[in-house]
Design a protein around this motif. Structure first.
Motif, mmCIF file in Angstrom:
data_model
loop_
_atom_site.group_PDB
_atom_site.id
_atom_site.type_symbol
_atom_site.label_atom_id
_atom_site.label_comp_id
_atom_site.label_asym_id
_atom_site.label_seq_id
_atom_site.Cartn_x
_atom_site.Cartn_y
_atom_site.Cartn_z
ATOM 1 N N LEU A 1 82.737 -15.448 -38.528
ATOM 2 C CA LEU A 1 83.725 -15.731 -37.485
ATOM 3 C C LEU A 1 83.930 -17.230 -37.297
ATOM 4 C CD1 LEU A 1 82.430 -13.103 -34.914
ATOM 5 C CD2 LEU A 1 84.597 -12.980 -36.157
ATOM 6 N N ASP A 2 85.076 -17.578 -36.701
ATOM 7 C CA ASP A 2 85.346 -18.976 -36.364
ATOM 8 C C ASP A 2 85.564 -19.140 -34.863
ATOM 9 O OD1 ASP A 2 87.754 -17.763 -35.984
ATOM 10 O OD2 ASP A 2 88.893 -18.979 -37.401
ATOM 11 N N SER A 3 85.084 -18.180 -34.092
ATOM 12 C CA SER A 3 85.308 -18.193 -32.648
ATOM 13 C C SER A 3 83.988 -18.001 -31.914
ATOM 14 C CB SER A 3 86.284 -17.068 -32.261
ATOM 15 O OG SER A 3 86.238 -16.797 -30.882
ATOM 16 N N VAL A 4 83.730 -18.874 -30.944
ATOM 17 C CA VAL A 4 82.538 -18.747 -30.117
ATOM 18 C C VAL A 4 82.618 -17.480 -29.269
ATOM 19 C CG1 VAL A 4 81.217 -19.808 -28.238
ATOM 20 C CG2 VAL A 4 82.134 -21.229 -30.072
ATOM 21 N N GLU A 5 83.812 -17.195 -28.740
ATOM 22 C CA GLU A 5 83.977 -16.018 -27.897
ATOM 23 C C GLU A 5 83.705 -14.725 -28.662
ATOM 24 O OE1 GLU A 5 86.153 -18.456 -28.174
ATOM 25 O OE2 GLU A 5 86.041 -19.409 -26.196
ATOM 26 N N ALA A 6 84.188 -14.636 -29.908
ATOM 27 C CA ALA A 6 83.967 -13.433 -30.713
ATOM 28 C C ALA A 6 82.484 -13.267 -31.047
ATOM 29 C CB ALA A 6 84.802 -13.490 -31.985
ATOM 30 N N ARG A 7 81.819 -14.380 -31.377
ATOM 31 C CA ARG A 7 80.383 -14.308 -31.643
ATOM 32 C C ARG A 7 79.630 -13.818 -30.411
ATOM 33 N NH1 ARG A 7 81.231 -19.219 -34.631
ATOM 34 N NH2 ARG A 7 80.484 -19.093 -36.777
ATOM 35 N N SER A 8 80.002 -14.350 -29.261
ATOM 36 C CA SER A 8 79.330 -13.975 -28.023
ATOM 37 C C SER A 8 79.492 -12.487 -27.746
ATOM 38 C CB SER A 8 79.890 -14.798 -26.858
ATOM 39 O OG SER A 8 79.225 -14.503 -25.657
ATOM 40 N N TYR A 9 80.679 -11.960 -28.035
ATOM 41 C CA TYR A 9 80.923 -10.534 -27.782
ATOM 42 C C TYR A 9 80.081 -9.660 -28.707
ATOM 43 C CZ TYR A 9 83.274 -6.072 -27.254
ATOM 44 O OH TYR A 9 83.531 -4.735 -27.041
ATOM 45 N N ILE A 10 80.092 -9.949 -30.006
ATOM 46 C CA ILE A 10 79.308 -9.149 -30.951
ATOM 47 C C ILE A 10 77.823 -9.275 -30.659
ATOM 48 C CG2 ILE A 10 78.670 -8.869 -33.364
ATOM 49 C CD1 ILE A 10 81.385 -7.761 -32.782
ATOM 50 N N ASN A 11 77.380 -10.464 -30.302
ATOM 51 C CA ASN A 11 75.980 -10.673 -29.927
ATOM 52 C C ASN A 11 75.597 -9.776 -28.755
ATOM 53 O OD1 ASN A 11 73.405 -12.521 -29.791
ATOM 54 N ND2 ASN A 11 74.246 -12.571 -27.728
ATOM 55 N N ALA A 12 76.475 -9.708 -27.756
ATOM 56 C CA ALA A 12 76.197 -8.874 -26.590
ATOM 57 C C ALA A 12 76.182 -7.392 -26.957
ATOM 58 C CB ALA A 12 77.243 -9.134 -25.499
ATOM 59 N N VAL A 13 77.065 -6.990 -27.862
ATOM 60 C CA VAL A 13 77.096 -5.597 -28.305
ATOM 61 C C VAL A 13 75.784 -5.234 -29.003
ATOM 62 C CG1 VAL A 13 78.161 -4.009 -29.950
ATOM 63 C CG2 VAL A 13 79.598 -5.419 -28.484
ATOM 64 N N ALA A 14 75.341 -6.082 -29.933
ATOM 65 C CA ALA A 14 74.102 -5.804 -30.657
ATOM 66 C C ALA A 14 72.908 -5.778 -29.713
ATOM 67 C CB ALA A 14 73.888 -6.845 -31.752
ATOM 68 N N CYS A 15 72.880 -6.696 -28.753
ATOM 69 C CA CYS A 15 71.757 -6.755 -27.816
ATOM 70 C C CYS A 15 71.766 -5.580 -26.838
ATOM 71 C CB CYS A 15 71.787 -8.065 -27.034
ATOM 72 S SG CYS A 15 71.409 -9.525 -28.035
ATOM 73 N N SER A 16 72.930 -4.962 -26.650
ATOM 74 C CA SER A 16 72.999 -3.832 -25.715
ATOM 75 C C SER A 16 72.226 -2.616 -26.219
ATOM 76 C CB SER A 16 74.461 -3.448 -25.461
ATOM 77 O OG SER A 16 75.047 -2.867 -26.616
ATOM 78 N N PHE A 17 71.955 -2.552 -27.527
ATOM 79 C CA PHE A 17 71.170 -1.442 -28.071
ATOM 80 C C PHE A 17 69.671 -1.670 -27.905
ATOM 81 C CE2 PHE A 17 75.053 -1.522 -30.785
ATOM 82 C CZ PHE A 17 75.598 -0.317 -30.344
ATOM 83 N N LEU A 18 69.287 -2.886 -27.562
ATOM 84 C CA LEU A 18 67.878 -3.245 -27.468
ATOM 85 C C LEU A 18 67.214 -2.615 -26.249
ATOM 86 C CD1 LEU A 18 65.514 -5.024 -28.517
ATOM 87 C CD2 LEU A 18 66.392 -6.845 -27.027
ATOM 88 N N GLU A 19 66.044 -2.041 -26.463
ATOM 89 C CA GLU A 19 65.255 -1.474 -25.374
ATOM 90 C C GLU A 19 63.869 -2.106 -25.369
ATOM 91 O OE1 GLU A 19 65.115 2.753 -25.576
ATOM 92 O OE2 GLU A 19 67.293 2.997 -25.789
ATOM 93 N N TYR A 20 63.302 -2.215 -24.168
ATOM 94 C CA TYR A 20 61.956 -2.774 -24.003
ATOM 95 C C TYR A 20 61.012 -1.683 -23.506
ATOM 96 C CZ TYR A 20 63.619 -7.601 -24.502
ATOM 97 O OH TYR A 20 64.140 -8.775 -24.986
ATOM 98 N N ASP A 21 59.729 -1.816 -23.888
ATOM 99 C CA ASP A 21 58.737 -0.873 -23.377
ATOM 100 C C ASP A 21 58.232 -1.341 -22.015
ATOM 101 O OD1 ASP A 21 56.901 -2.935 -23.827
ATOM 102 O OD2 ASP A 21 56.193 -2.094 -25.720
ATOM 103 N N GLU A 22 57.246 -0.645 -21.476
ATOM 104 C CA GLU A 22 56.756 -0.957 -20.134
ATOM 105 C C GLU A 22 56.097 -2.332 -20.046
ATOM 106 O OE1 GLU A 22 53.761 1.447 -22.465
ATOM 107 O OE2 GLU A 22 55.896 1.588 -21.957
ATOM 108 N N ASN A 23 55.730 -2.909 -21.208
ATOM 109 C CA ASN A 23 55.116 -4.236 -21.226
ATOM 110 C C ASN A 23 56.111 -5.337 -21.598
ATOM 111 O OD1 ASN A 23 52.479 -3.220 -20.646
ATOM 112 N ND2 ASN A 23 52.300 -2.580 -22.795
ATOM 113 N N ASP A 24 57.397 -5.008 -21.531
ATOM 114 C CA ASP A 24 58.469 -5.951 -21.855
ATOM 115 C C ASP A 24 58.434 -6.416 -23.308
ATOM 116 O OD1 ASP A 24 59.547 -5.769 -19.374
ATOM 117 O OD2 ASP A 24 58.750 -7.666 -18.620
ATOM 118 N N ASN A 25 57.974 -5.544 -24.198
ATOM 119 C CA ASN A 25 58.030 -5.804 -25.631
ATOM 120 C C ASN A 25 59.192 -5.026 -26.231
ATOM 121 O OD1 ASN A 25 55.629 -7.423 -25.735
ATOM 122 N ND2 ASN A 25 54.424 -5.537 -25.568
ATOM 123 N N PRO A 26 59.991 -5.655 -27.103
ATOM 124 C CA PRO A 26 61.139 -4.941 -27.678
ATOM 125 C C PRO A 26 60.697 -3.787 -28.568
ATOM 126 C CG PRO A 26 60.803 -7.053 -28.771
ATOM 127 C CD PRO A 26 59.877 -7.033 -27.597
#
Length: 468
Positions: A159-184
């Motif tokens: 990409l050549d856009s900061v906004e587009a990178r930020s959006y895809i980054n947020a999408v990928a991070c939205s799948f991330l889950e943490y356990d009870e000890n805050d470990n991914p």
């Protein structure tokens, strides 16, 4: 020190490489270099790496990769990934091919001008690399739902856009889950490989949400966009860029009475270009071209084909490492500078544990009677979030969607219901919210919250994901 078991495994792996038929081994020039990585053991391999032809077949069959962007870097990425053994690829890009693209976006020809970049790029690579299947998507990245992005093993960004990178980054991070000890949780990590170029300079980076810093953790790496004082644009323009920004920021609103300017509309861009030419002639300023107009309005940075090729090669190699475990990944940010000679450096940045996108989340406590409507209003007022026009989903179910109109009408009745009830009456959960950032209404943001309800006993440790 290696144990007897380790030595035996290494010997077996080496024997496997020896037993590969000549047609499939390093004698095959097309897969020779790939086989050196996938068919033999090494000291830097990942813990789950098992060399052999089966690994190469698994990459072809199961490693689905999404390439975001089909421009100068995206074209190189598609070619490199296809030649690196990836056969299940998809590419998404909203732009059409222009004449100015042809000097560096090598998959395109003069007869392709006006056609969707994603479709032509996919077609050309499939014509040259047998067996690869590339599905193109001619649309905005925001037009795809979360289920679309969830299906990919790795997301590669060109990409050549900061906004587009930020959006895809947020999408990928939205799948991330943490356990009870805050470990991914490893199985919820959606790896990304990001590349970017600027003239003779470029970068390649690996983002493992929850492990390495995400895009938002290091947003400070990107310099702020240059802003021109309005008084200079209106009264004393001195450069071609001043004339273009005058037509874009001042003249457009004067003539079109509040009609929103769309930088991706060719008619809008042509209008700005013609007005900028008139402005430049009035003040005797040379240098206004249509290409420069696009660059100023869309903040496009000139690209060089050789830089794209070098950065793409680094990104493709990191993608292969992640998919196969054949080596340790980059740690975690590579910079390239070819202005004077050649200089490459790797820098290890540190994850921000308080990041609102890839971190465990901001703690928010609500009354169990708080309605979904009130919750959405709180997102606007929250000092760390500043989100407006939010849509909410929970475990794949749409609680409220701002768009399209059909979904908005279907989910409108949920606004008056308590969020506690809509989330299944659990005492706490992780919520991802997406909406327009108040400070910049053109940018869509995804933020993570830890929602807990007052006066509700903690009977379960279930996590809830709501995507807004």
């Amino acid at each position: 020190m290696h144990t007897d078991t380790d030595i035996l495994e290494l010997q077996n792996a080496e024997q496997t490489c020896t037993d590969v038929p000549m047609a499939e081994s390093t004698a095959n020039s097309r897969t020779r270099d790939l086989d050196r990585l996938l068919l033999r053991p090494g000291h830097l391999v990942g813990p789950h790496f098992r060399p052999g032809p089966e690994l190469r077949d698994d990459i072809k069959e199961y490693a689905s990769v999404l390439v975001v962007g089909a421009g100068g870097l995206g074209c190189e990425l598609l070619k490199d990934l296809a030649l690196s053994g990836f056969k299940n690829l998809q590419v998404i890009d909203m732009d059409r091919i222009e004449v100015t693209n042809l000097n560096r976006q090598f998959l395109f020809r003069l007869e392709d001008v006006g056609k969707p970049k994603a479709e032509v790029a996919a077609k050309r690579v499939m014509e040259r690399v047998s067996g690869v299947n590339i599905i193109p998507h001619f649309c905005r990245i925001e037009d795809k739902d979360m289920d679309f992005y969830e299906d990919f093993v790795i997301i590669a960004l060109g990409l050549d856009s900061v906004e587009a990178r930020s959006y895809i980054n947020a999408v990928a991070c939205s799948f991330l889950e943490y356990d009870e000890n805050d470990n991914p949780k490893e199985e919820t990590i959606k790896p990304m490989v990001d590349g970017g170029t600027e003239g003779f300079k470029g970068h390649a980076r690996v983002i493992l949400p929850g492990v390495t810093p995400c895009f938002e953790c290091t947003i400070w790496l990107f310099p702020p966009q240059v802003k021109f004082p309005l008084c200079t644009l209106a009264e004393t323009p001195r450069t071609a860029a001043h004339c273009i920004e005058y037509a874009h920021l001042i003249k457009w609103d004067e003539v079109h009475s509040g009609k929103p300017f769309d930088p991706d509309d060719p008619e809008h861009m042509q209008w700005v270009y013609k007005e900028a030419v008139k402005r430049a002639e009035l003040f005797g300023i040379p240098g206004v071209t249509y290409s420069l107009t696009q660059g100023v309005v869309k903040n496009i940075i000139p690209a060089i084909a050789s830089t794209n090729a070098i950065i793409s090669a680094a990104c493709a190699l990191e993608t292969l490492k992640i998919a196969s475990g054949c080596s340790k990944t980059l740690s975690n940010y590579l910079t390239y500078n070819g202005v004077e000679g050649l200089h490459m450096k790797v820098t290890e940045f540190v994850k921000d544990n308080d990041c609102l996108v890839c971190g465990p989340g901001v703690q928010v406590e609500l009354d169990s009677s708080c309605t979904l409507q009130k919750f959405i209003e709180l997102l606007y007022e929250h000092p760390k979030l500043h989100l407006s026009k939010a849509s909410v989903t929970h475990q794949g179910k749409n609680l409220y969607m701002q768009a399209p109109p059909v979904l908005e009408e279907m989910t409108r009745s949920n606004l008056s219901q308590p969020l506690f009830d809509l989330m299944g009456k659990i005492p706490s959960g992780v919520v991802h919210v997406t909406g327009s950032l108040i400070k910049n209404k053109k940018v869509t943001g995804v933020r993570k919250l830890r929602v807990s309800f007052k006066g509700v006993d903690r009977m379960t440790d279930m996590d809830t994901a709501a995507d807004v």
